[in-house]
Design a protein around this motif. Structure first.
Motif, PDB file in Angstrom:
ATOM      1  N   LEU A 270       0.825  -1.201   0.000  1.00  0.00           N
ATOM      2  CA  LEU A 270       0.000   0.000   0.000  1.00  0.00           C
ATOM      3  C   LEU A 270       0.862   1.256   0.000  1.00  0.00           C
ATOM      4  CD1 LEU A 270      -2.711  -1.154   2.592  1.00  0.00           C
ATOM      5  CD2 LEU A 270      -2.800  -1.275   0.083  1.00  0.00           C
ATOM      6  N   ASP A 271       0.246   2.389  -0.287  1.00  0.00           N
ATOM      7  CA  ASP A 271       0.956   3.665  -0.347  1.00  0.00           C
ATOM      8  C   ASP A 271       0.872   4.397   0.983  1.00  0.00           C
ATOM      9  OD1 ASP A 271       1.575   3.284  -3.072  1.00  0.00           O
ATOM     10  OD2 ASP A 271      -0.383   4.091  -3.677  1.00  0.00           O
ATOM     11  N   GLY A 272       1.521   5.555   1.044  1.00  0.00           N
ATOM     12  CA  GLY A 272       1.420   6.452   2.191  1.00  0.00           C
ATOM     13  C   GLY A 272       2.071   5.911   3.444  1.00  0.00           C
ATOM     14  N   LEU A 273       1.518   6.325   4.583  1.00  0.00           N
ATOM     15  CA  LEU A 273       2.074   5.924   5.873  1.00  0.00           C
ATOM     16  C   LEU A 273       2.029   4.414   6.047  1.00  0.00           C
ATOM     17  CD1 LEU A 273       3.228   6.947   8.577  1.00  0.00           C
ATOM     18  CD2 LEU A 273       0.891   7.018   9.448  1.00  0.00           C
ATOM     19  N   LEU A 274       0.969   3.780   5.559  1.00  0.00           N
ATOM     20  CA  LEU A 274       0.867   2.318   5.642  1.00  0.00           C
ATOM     21  C   LEU A 274       2.046   1.647   4.940  1.00  0.00           C
ATOM     22  CD1 LEU A 274      -2.936   1.745   5.028  1.00  0.00           C
ATOM     23  CD2 LEU A 274      -1.668   0.952   7.009  1.00  0.00           C
ATOM     24  N   GLY A 275       2.369   2.138   3.773  1.00  0.00           N
ATOM     25  CA  GLY A 275       3.474   1.565   3.029  1.00  0.00           C
ATOM     26  C   GLY A 275       4.806   1.742   3.727  1.00  0.00           C
ATOM     27  N   THR A 276       5.006   2.907   4.384  1.00  0.00           N
ATOM     28  CA  THR A 276       6.257   3.146   5.110  1.00  0.00           C
ATOM     29  C   THR A 276       6.402   2.187   6.274  1.00  0.00           C
ATOM     30  OG1 THR A 276       6.267   5.497   4.506  1.00  0.00           O
ATOM     31  CG2 THR A 276       7.590   4.843   6.413  1.00  0.00           C
ATOM     32  N   ILE A 277       5.330   1.990   7.018  1.00  0.00           N
ATOM     33  CA  ILE A 277       5.406   1.136   8.204  1.00  0.00           C
ATOM     34  C   ILE A 277       5.537  -0.343   7.840  1.00  0.00           C
ATOM     35  CG2 ILE A 277       4.043   0.295  10.168  1.00  0.00           C
ATOM     36  CD1 ILE A 277       3.136   3.132  10.653  1.00  0.00           C
ATOM     37  N   PHE A 278       4.886  -0.774   6.770  1.00  0.00           N
ATOM     38  CA  PHE A 278       4.880  -2.200   6.443  1.00  0.00           C
ATOM     39  C   PHE A 278       5.780  -2.561   5.260  1.00  0.00           C
ATOM     40  CE2 PHE A 278       0.964  -1.608   8.810  1.00  0.00           C
ATOM     41  CZ  PHE A 278       0.986  -2.697   9.668  1.00  0.00           C
ATOM     42  N   ARG A 279       6.578  -1.618   4.795  1.00  0.00           N
ATOM     43  CA  ARG A 279       7.466  -1.879   3.667  1.00  0.00           C
ATOM     44  C   ARG A 279       8.458  -2.996   4.017  1.00  0.00           C
ATOM     45  NH1 ARG A 279      11.607   2.556   0.922  1.00  0.00           N
ATOM     46  NH2 ARG A 279      12.414   1.201  -0.719  1.00  0.00           N
ATOM     47  N   LYS A 280       8.526  -4.023   3.170  1.00  0.00           N
ATOM     48  CA  LYS A 280       9.424  -5.164   3.345  1.00  0.00           C
ATOM     49  C   LYS A 280       9.240  -5.850   4.699  1.00  0.00           C
ATOM     50  CE  LYS A 280      12.965  -3.272   0.266  1.00  0.00           C
ATOM     51  NZ  LYS A 280      14.394  -2.873   0.108  1.00  0.00           N
ATOM     52  N   ALA A 281       8.034  -5.781   5.245  1.00  0.00           N
ATOM     53  CA  ALA A 281       7.769  -6.387   6.558  1.00  0.00           C
ATOM     54  C   ALA A 281       7.741  -7.906   6.454  1.00  0.00           C
ATOM     55  CB  ALA A 281       6.441  -5.869   7.106  1.00  0.00           C
ATOM     56  N   GLU A 282       8.322  -8.545   7.468  1.00  0.00           N
ATOM     57  CA  GLU A 282       8.333  -9.998   7.539  1.00  0.00           C
ATOM     58  C   GLU A 282       7.962 -10.440   8.945  1.00  0.00           C
ATOM     59  OE1 GLU A 282      12.109 -11.482   6.396  1.00  0.00           O
ATOM     60  OE2 GLU A 282      11.984 -10.766   4.319  1.00  0.00           O
ATOM     61  N   ASN A 283       7.327 -11.576   9.022  1.00  0.00           N
ATOM     62  CA  ASN A 283       7.003 -12.158  10.323  1.00  0.00           C
ATOM     63  C   ASN A 283       8.223 -12.900  10.855  1.00  0.00           C
ATOM     64  OD1 ASN A 283       5.901 -13.353  12.581  1.00  0.00           O
ATOM     65  ND2 ASN A 283       4.883 -14.982  11.434  1.00  0.00           N
ATOM     66  N   ARG A 284       8.792 -12.401  11.965  1.00  0.00           N
ATOM     67  CA  ARG A 284       9.944 -13.052  12.568  1.00  0.00           C
ATOM     68  C   ARG A 284       9.562 -13.905  13.776  1.00  0.00           C
ATOM     69  NH1 ARG A 284      14.882 -11.116  11.546  1.00  0.00           N
ATOM     70  NH2 ARG A 284      15.447 -13.066  12.592  1.00  0.00           N
ATOM     71  N   VAL A 285       8.282 -13.891  14.141  1.00  0.00           N
ATOM     72  CA  VAL A 285       7.818 -14.675  15.292  1.00  0.00           C
ATOM     73  C   VAL A 285       7.244 -15.985  14.760  1.00  0.00           C
ATOM     74  CG1 VAL A 285       6.432 -14.660  17.392  1.00  0.00           C
ATOM     75  CG2 VAL A 285       7.242 -12.502  16.428  1.00  0.00           C
ATOM     76  N   GLN A 286       8.098 -16.989  14.677  1.00  0.00           N
ATOM     77  CA  GLN A 286       7.699 -18.238  14.044  1.00  0.00           C
ATOM     78  C   GLN A 286       6.896 -19.155  14.971  1.00  0.00           C
ATOM     79  OE1 GLN A 286       8.279 -18.556  10.785  1.00  0.00           O
ATOM     80  NE2 GLN A 286       9.273 -16.544  10.860  1.00  0.00           N
ATOM     81  N   ASP A 287       6.946 -18.906  16.257  1.00  0.00           N
ATOM     82  CA  ASP A 287       6.209 -19.745  17.215  1.00  0.00           C
ATOM     83  C   ASP A 287       4.793 -19.189  17.363  1.00  0.00           C
ATOM     84  OD1 ASP A 287       5.106 -20.995  19.449  1.00  0.00           O
ATOM     85  OD2 ASP A 287       7.036 -21.181  20.455  1.00  0.00           O
ATOM     86  N   PRO A 288       3.762 -19.905  16.899  1.00  0.00           N
ATOM     87  CA  PRO A 288       2.383 -19.394  16.978  1.00  0.00           C
ATOM     88  C   PRO A 288       1.944 -19.087  18.408  1.00  0.00           C
ATOM     89  CG  PRO A 288       2.499 -21.293  15.512  1.00  0.00           C
ATOM     90  CD  PRO A 288       3.827 -21.207  16.200  1.00  0.00           C
ATOM     91  N   ALA A 289       2.430 -19.841  19.387  1.00  0.00           N
ATOM     92  CA  ALA A 289       2.039 -19.598  20.782  1.00  0.00           C
ATOM     93  C   ALA A 289       2.550 -18.252  21.270  1.00  0.00           C
ATOM     94  CB  ALA A 289       2.568 -20.727  21.670  1.00  0.00           C
ATOM     95  N   ILE A 290       3.816 -17.922  20.904  1.00  0.00           N
ATOM     96  CA  ILE A 290       4.375 -16.621  21.306  1.00  0.00           C
ATOM     97  C   ILE A 290       3.658 -15.496  20.575  1.00  0.00           C
ATOM     98  CG2 ILE A 290       6.440 -15.177  21.254  1.00  0.00           C
ATOM     99  CD1 ILE A 290       8.123 -17.645  21.661  1.00  0.00           C
ATOM    100  N   LEU A 291       3.366 -15.700  19.291  1.00  0.00           N
ATOM    101  CA  LEU A 291       2.651 -14.680  18.519  1.00  0.00           C
ATOM    102  C   LEU A 291       1.278 -14.418  19.126  1.00  0.00           C
ATOM    103  CD1 LEU A 291       2.508 -12.830  16.056  1.00  0.00           C
ATOM    104  CD2 LEU A 291       1.709 -14.786  14.711  1.00  0.00           C
ATOM    105  N   GLN A 292       0.608 -15.469  19.543  1.00  0.00           N
ATOM    106  CA  GLN A 292      -0.706 -15.299  20.156  1.00  0.00           C
ATOM    107  C   GLN A 292      -0.613 -14.546  21.477  1.00  0.00           C
ATOM    108  OE1 GLN A 292      -3.270 -18.651  19.749  1.00  0.00           O
ATOM    109  NE2 GLN A 292      -4.485 -18.169  21.565  1.00  0.00           N
ATOM    110  N   ARG A 293       0.439 -14.801  22.254  1.00  0.00           N
ATOM    111  CA  ARG A 293       0.633 -14.060  23.513  1.00  0.00           C
ATOM    112  C   ARG A 293       0.864 -12.581  23.237  1.00  0.00           C
ATOM    113  NH1 ARG A 293       5.333 -16.846  26.693  1.00  0.00           N
ATOM    114  NH2 ARG A 293       5.021 -14.972  27.997  1.00  0.00           N
ATOM    115  N   LEU A 294       1.656 -12.284  22.211  1.00  0.00           N
ATOM    116  CA  LEU A 294       1.909 -10.887  21.852  1.00  0.00           C
ATOM    117  C   LEU A 294       0.604 -10.181  21.502  1.00  0.00           C
ATOM    118  CD1 LEU A 294       5.120 -11.047  19.603  1.00  0.00           C
ATOM    119  CD2 LEU A 294       4.924  -9.998  21.850  1.00  0.00           C
ATOM    120  N   ILE A 295      -0.216 -10.825  20.712  1.00  0.00           N
ATOM    121  CA  ILE A 295      -1.459 -10.209  20.244  1.00  0.00           C
ATOM    122  C   ILE A 295      -2.475 -10.071  21.367  1.00  0.00           C
ATOM    123  CG2 ILE A 295      -3.457 -10.581  18.740  1.00  0.00           C
ATOM    124  CD1 ILE A 295      -1.513 -11.846  16.713  1.00  0.00           C
ATOM    125  N   HIS A 296      -2.709 -11.140  22.113  1.00  0.00           N
ATOM    126  CA  HIS A 296      -3.783 -11.143  23.114  1.00  0.00           C
ATOM    127  C   HIS A 296      -3.360 -10.498  24.432  1.00  0.00           C
ATOM    128  CE1 HIS A 296      -6.896 -13.686  21.138  1.00  0.00           C
ATOM    129  NE2 HIS A 296      -5.857 -14.089  20.427  1.00  0.00           N
TER     130      HIS A 296
END
Length: 495
Positions: A86-112
């Motif tokens: 996407l363009d604009g601020l969204l594009g700046t924040i998510f440009r070349k973004a990758e998920n580095r949290v490969q453990d779903p349990a840890i990712l769920q803890r971060l989110i919830h």
């Protein structure tokens, strides 16, 4: 414990968990940035008054809350890929973004547990300050390497208090890192925001600050930092550009430039100045606004800042010692600075105050003036905060209070003619400066007490740190000399 401290401790507590899972401090902060933005977008979209849709519904926070296990990891990764297009601020924040949290349990803890239980919408200082404090903690982590993008906030505060940016200004940082200078300027200009008209408030939010950052990961941290401090429109253009500021004259001018350019000897591009010479690197660009050609990155940033500063604009720039005494292009540039600008103040910073090692730096304060047949610099005032001063990042850190005397003697907002000499603050007129060998502005006059009195020596850990800083700075100088000799040999081989 304050709410900000509680939130920072909570955010930082997960850094150790992720480090054990192979995610470093910088990557962890990036992952938080992605999740924080999506949570903020959810808060905006679901608020009862004037709901605002920031991200497309297909990337909604609720979908992440509903997903579990491997499905969550897959969904999150697809979110990042889609938002990065996407363009604009969204594009700046998510440009070349990758998920580095490969453990779903840890990712769920971060989110919830970490993100979803807090309110993060822009406009409240609490969570913006918590994010800024998190960046500070990351910068102090030696293994992260984040310190090179982070200027100590005590130094930023003193510089901003001296320059005094107002709501009428436009402020730029061409090497903005995580955005500290822009935040400091905005905070100062916003002190009486409740008395401002709507147009001025909107200018502070979307037109006041602009930054450029070469590293996409650091740019996203800066963009999020500004957004959390209500300095950006989440649906509009990003106040942070991801590019090399040295590539070209942007064509725009700003009334205030605040910067701490990256230290190092080489530029990332081939520079071709108005003198027609080349400093050869990877890519070739020609800038006729550059009066000297050099591979020294700090000299090139100084030239860039001299270009983008508007007439009667004011600048404060953190630069290493070599900019003050280096011959050749350095001398040429200092002569121009003294003649075409008003270089009215130099603050000699102590060692041991930056997260990066080997940094011996100064702050140059100068104003841009209209064309004149006579030099604009009449006097340059030097404040020496280095001689007989010893700081370390942990045992004896530099605080804003250590800079109080400098700011007081600077006389912010008043004529420089009203200044008076006092101990560490001394004036040198134009004739004295221009007569110095190679127009050397690395000026000292105070007696170093440690050279005469063993009892005045600092503690062993401070001495050790200063030795490391001196050796690292010396290696940088040797590298610069080697680069210059190599470039000269290359030039001679083509003649």
């Amino acid at each position: 414990m304050t709410d900000t401290r509680r939130l920072v401790d909570k955010l930082w507590s997960y850094a150790g968990v992720l480090r054990d899972a192979g995610v470093g401090v910088i990557e962890y902060t990036e992952q938080l940035t992605y999740l924080l933005f999506l949570k903020m977008a959810h808060e905006r979209a679901t608020r009862p008054l004037l709901p605002q849709q920031i991200v497309p519904e297909e990337f909604s926070w609720q979908k992440l809350l509903d997903a579990k296990g491997a499905e969550l990891e897959t969904l999150y990764s697809s979110f990042l890929q889609g938002l990065g297009k996407l363009d604009g601020l969204l594009g700046t924040i998510f440009r070349k973004a990758e998920n580095r949290v490969q453990d779903p349990a840890i990712l769920q803890r971060l989110i919830h547990d970490l993100i979803n239980k807090e309110t993060w919408s822009a406009g409240g200082d609490l969570n913006g300050d918590a994010y800024e404090a998190l960046l500070s903690k990351g910068a102090s982590d030696k293994g992260s390497g984040a310190g090179q993008y982070f200027t100590p906030r005590s130094i930023i505060s003193a510089i901003v208090d001296a320059v005094q940016p107002t709501v009428r200004d436009t402020v730029v940082d061409p090497a903005c890192g995580t955005g500290g200078f822009l935040l400091g300027a905005h905070e100062y200009a916003s002190r009486d925001s409740e008395h401002l008209d709507p147009e001025s408030r909107e200018h502070l939010r979307t037109g006041f600050a602009h930054g450029t950052e070469l590293v996409p990961g650091t740019a996203r941290l800066a963009a999020m930092n500004l957004l959390l401090h209500n300095m950006a429109d989440p649906t509009g253009e990003s106040p942070i550009e991801v590019k090399d500021a040295l590539l070209a004259d942007p064509g725009k001018r700003w009334s205030v430039v605040l910067a701490n350019p990256p230290f190092g000897t080489k530029s990332s591009v081939t520079m071709v100045g108005a003198d027609g010479r080349e400093a050869k690197e990877d890519r070739e660009i020609e800038r006729n606004d550059f009066v000297v050609t050099t591979s020294n990155k700090q000299l090139n940033f100084l030239q860039h800042i001299m270009t983008v500063l508007d007439i009667n604009g004011r600048a404060a720039v953190v630069l290493p010692d070599n900019v003050l005494f280096e011959g050749g292009p350095g001398e040429t540039l200092r002569r121009r600075l003294l003649n075409e600008f008003d270089l009215h103040t130099i603050l000699r910073l102590p060692t041991g105050v930056f997260y990066a090692q080997g940094v011996k730096a100064n702050v140059l304060f100068f104003d841009k003036k209209p064309a004149s047949e006579t030099p604009w610099t009449q006097k340059t005032w030097v404040y020496d905060l280095r001689t007989n001063k010893h700081f370390t990042l942990k045992q004896n850190p530099l605080t804003r209070a250590h800079l109080d005397e400098f700011v007081d003697l600077y006389l912010p907002g008043r004529s420089h003619a009203e200044r008076g000499e006092s101990g560490r603050f001394k004036a040198f007129n134009y004739e004295e400066l221009i007569a110095r060998d190679k127009v050397n502005l690395d000026i000292t006059w105070l007696r170093d007490e440690s050279l005469e009195d063993l009892d005045s020596l600092p503690s062993p850990e401070i001495l050790a740190r200063e030795i490391v800083d001196d050796l690292t700075a010396a290696l940088e100088e040797f590298a610069a000399v080697a680069d210059a000799l190599e470039m000269r040999r290359s030039e001679n081989s083509f003649e």
